[in-house]
Motif scaffolding. Structure first.
Motif, mmCIF file in Angstrom:
data_model
loop_
_atom_site.group_PDB
_atom_site.id
_atom_site.type_symbol
_atom_site.label_atom_id
_atom_site.label_comp_id
_atom_site.label_asym_id
_atom_site.label_seq_id
_atom_site.Cartn_x
_atom_site.Cartn_y
_atom_site.Cartn_z
ATOM 1 N N TRP A 521 0.840 -1.209 0.000
ATOM 2 C CA TRP A 521 0.000 0.000 0.000
ATOM 3 C C TRP A 521 0.870 1.252 0.000
ATOM 4 C CZ3 TRP A 521 -2.710 -2.433 4.754
ATOM 5 C CH2 TRP A 521 -3.594 -3.428 4.357
ATOM 6 N N GLN A 522 1.946 1.204 0.788
ATOM 7 C CA GLN A 522 2.814 2.368 0.879
ATOM 8 C C GLN A 522 3.649 2.548 -0.381
ATOM 9 O OE1 GLN A 522 2.556 4.524 3.158
ATOM 10 N NE2 GLN A 522 4.452 5.705 3.289
ATOM 11 N N LYS A 523 4.200 1.454 -0.880
ATOM 12 C CA LYS A 523 5.068 1.523 -2.062
ATOM 13 C C LYS A 523 4.314 2.093 -3.258
ATOM 14 C CE LYS A 523 7.830 -1.389 -5.186
ATOM 15 N NZ LYS A 523 8.320 -2.771 -5.446
ATOM 16 N N TYR A 524 3.070 1.634 -3.439
ATOM 17 C CA TYR A 524 2.311 2.045 -4.628
ATOM 18 C C TYR A 524 1.334 3.184 -4.329
ATOM 19 C CZ TYR A 524 4.468 -2.060 -6.599
ATOM 20 O OH TYR A 524 5.400 -2.986 -7.029
ATOM 21 N N LYS A 525 1.403 3.703 -3.099
ATOM 22 C CA LYS A 525 0.665 4.919 -2.719
ATOM 23 C C LYS A 525 -0.842 4.761 -2.936
ATOM 24 C CE LYS A 525 4.823 7.481 -3.914
ATOM 25 N NZ LYS A 525 5.494 8.370 -4.873
#
Length: 646
Positions: A521-525
């Motif tokens: 979720w964080q990596k791909y925003k």
């Protein structure tokens, strides 16, 4: 998910013993473990027993009926009369029916069951292997029921009553049976005349869904026509233009496809035939009309009424786009049937609010726990009839929940019996989703500026699994320049929830939920992650690794820094309590029924609204305003590699 699935109460018995009751609802029984702990020295033991029926905790209403225990108690003076005898003469697929009762020995627990097919007797029952056991007289549950005194308070004195039932066309005739003895000890007193729809096989209850391509729409419907007696098709085209015909495929499922009881026993009912046609090469943003049909062997046609939809925008198109998101709605009966356990009290309110606002809705996502049929297959027809005004008009995209899929030793990630033996078969057959394998209910789909990644929490999602690879590929494939709004959705709460039982576990999430996925979720925003399963509403701050990464609460501008997690499981089923502890990441909680509406005004502006099903008013909202450079910006654990080379 049942709202009090896990509860623990410690009771002091004396100075030496303490007893801990742990209640865990595994349909169709309630399992209670009794743990006795002797303090000096420590000794413990587990005792398990079942309560067949417990009121008030979300039990499937039809499971309250011990229909296999029914015995004959026919009385010559008892009368059950149903009218009209032929339904749908004006082409409708829904009609009110009046049932008149006369009973010589009335009581407050007399009830009337609606049976379809109308004829029931012991010939339909499986053989009994134990000669000491009585062969059941009735082996199929009714499709709905009411108590005889439902609208006749004096029934217990007069023995006379008049009941109103709202019936839908379900491909078979109907009868109404009067029982004494209550639901747990039914005694058959009288049976009505048989009634039926004029054409019980008619094509009904269309539900449209996105295909695998942006310019494709699927139309799925149910009928009584098999491929040996008619050819299914859809006639469609631009409104007021030349119409074309497209073929449809036909699926069904059988009793031996069910994994266990009640779906394989008293809950079984023939689902008819389920047809899907693919309407391809659609012009974007255009109104199409369609109707479902069957070409009979004699060359004549049976047609449904006309419906219409607006085709999807081109991916990335800049226009006003509105998305609805909720979970756990279930179904309810507009005639008041089956509601004595208050199983899904908010379902009709949610349905009706969406119907009222339908002109301002483009696509709907129902993320698991669709019907709560729990092994009573007749309820799938009733659900598709309930949502027909919505599902026939805008894409109705579904996800898989525990009440669709879970069954022991069936390949579900959770080894529970929540599906009532359905093990996913009715759900994946009744609704089309653009998955590579519909038995694995994960898929991606687009609507204009939105890109959606729909996960299946009833299969393993952890790192290294097949689904984990799908989730990463889906998130990575989003073209954020053209589709800036990246949405993740799943049934169980893989993110954050301060629900009561999650609070007791101390994790505020589904066990093992976010450990694998939060870095994706964080990596791909990911902008927003939605969940059902917990029957309430809750919104988190933008969060990563349990920490709020943005101090704003109602208007986010520029780089958001993390994903907002939203529980939107209050679609209609009985509500879930919150933990008394409110985590600092929880911005808004509501113990009520409701749904979320997202409105993308353009590539830079998004409005999020939580609306209550009771009045359709907005009770929580926020906006996101940003540019493409804000999506690209480096945030914690989401920075692209750079080089000093020039």
């Amino acid at each position: 998910m049942d709202p009090e699935r896990y509860a623990a109460v410690k009771v002091k018995v004396d100075k030496l013993l303490s007893i801990r009751f742990i209640r865990e609802a595994h349909y169709p029984s309630w399992v209670v473990n009794l743990v006795l702990v002797k303090k000096k020295p420590k000794v413990s033991c587990n005792i398990s027993f079942s309560w067949a029926h417990v009121d008030g905790f979300g039990e499937q209403p039809l499971s309250k009926i011990a229909i296999h225990k029914a015995v004959l108690a026919l009385h010559d003076s008892a009368i059950v009369k149903a009218y009209p005898s032929v339904l749908g003469l004006k082409g409708g697929d829904t009609q009110w029916v009046t049932v008149k009762l006369v009973s010589p020995n009335p009581s407050a627990d007399d009830w009337v069951g609606v049976f379809s097919p109308a004829k029931f007797n012991s010939s339909t029952c499986p053989p009994v292997n134990d000669p000491k056991e009585q062969t059941p007289y009735i082996c199929a549950a009714p499709i709905k029921y009411k108590y005889a005194n439902d609208s006749n308070a004096s029934y217990s004195k007069t023995g006379k009553a008049s009941l109103q039932f709202l019936l839908i066309n379900q491909r078979a005739d109907f009868s109404f049976a009067l029982f004494s003895g209550g639901l747990s000890n039914p005694k058959l007193v009288a049976v009505s005349n048989f009634i039926s729809f004029a054409n019980p096989k008619a094509p009904l209850y269309p539900r449209i869904a996105n295909g695998k391509l942006w310019d494709e729409m699927t139309v799925t419907w149910t009928s009584g026509y098999g491929i040996n007696e008619a050819v299914p098709l859809v006639e469609w085209g631009l409104k007021n233009d030349v119409q074309t015909q497209s073929p449809a495929g036909t699926l069904t499922y059988f009793q031996n496809d069910m994994c266990g009881s009640p779906a394989r026993t008293v809950g079984w009912r023939d689902p008819g035939f389920i047809h899907t046609s693919f309407l391809k090469k659609l012009w974007p943003n255009s109104v199409y009309t369609y109707r479902m049909g069957h070409r009979l062997l004699n060359g004549s046609y049976i047609w449904s009424k006309y419906y219409s939809f607006t085709s999807n925008p081109y991916p990335g198109q800049d226009s006003l786009q509105c998305v609805i998101m909720f979970g756990d709605m279930g179904k309810a009966e507009r005639d008041g049937s089956n509601e004595y356990s208050n199983y899904q009290p908010g379902s009709l309110n949610t349905t009706d609010q969406l119907i009222r606002d339908l002109n301002n809705i483009n696509i709907v996502f129902h993320i698991g726990d669709i019907t709560y049929s729990n092994g009573y297959v007749s309820q799938w027809d009733q659900f598709t009839a309930q949502v027909e005004p919505i599902a026939s008009t805008v894409p109705y995209m579904v996800g898989s929940g525990n009440h669709e899929r879970d069954w022991p030793n069936s390949g579900s990630f959770y080894d529970t019996s929540d599906s009532g033996g359905e093990c996913g078969v009715p759900a994946e057959t009744t609704f089309y989703v653009p998955a590579e394998n519909r038995a694995k209910f994960w898929y991606s789909t687009d609507y204009g500026m939105f890109h959606f990644c729909i996960a299946d929490t009833e299969h393993d999602w952890r790192e290294g699994s097949e689904q984990y690879r799908f989730i990463e590929n889906c998130l990575a494939s989003a073209d954020r320049r053209n589709q800036p709004w990246l949405i993740f959705a799943a049934h169980r709460v893989l993110g954050y929830s301060s629900n009561e039982w999650y609070g007791q576990e101390g994790s505020f999430e589904e066990p093992m939920g976010r450990e694998s996925l939060q870095k994706l979720w964080q990596k791909y925003k990911v902008d927003i992650a939605f969940y059902g399963h917990v029957h309430n509403y809750e919104r988190s701050c933008p969060i990563y690794q349990n920490q709020c990464v943005n101090s704003e609460k109602s208007h986010y501008s520029g780089t958001v820094n993390g994903t907002i997690h939203v529980v939107v499981g209050g679609g209609g089923s009985h509500l879930s309590k919150f933990s008394s502890l409110i985590p600092n990441w929880s911005l808004y909680r509501d113990y009520d029924f409701g749904f979320v509406k997202m409105t993308a005004f353009n590539h830079s502006s998004l409005l999020f609204e939580y609306k209550k099903s009771s009045d359709g008013k907005v009770y929580d909202s926020f906006t996101i305003s940003r540019d493409y450079r804000d999506v690209l910006a480096c945030v914690h654990d989401s920075c692209e590699s750079t080089t000093l080379a020039s």
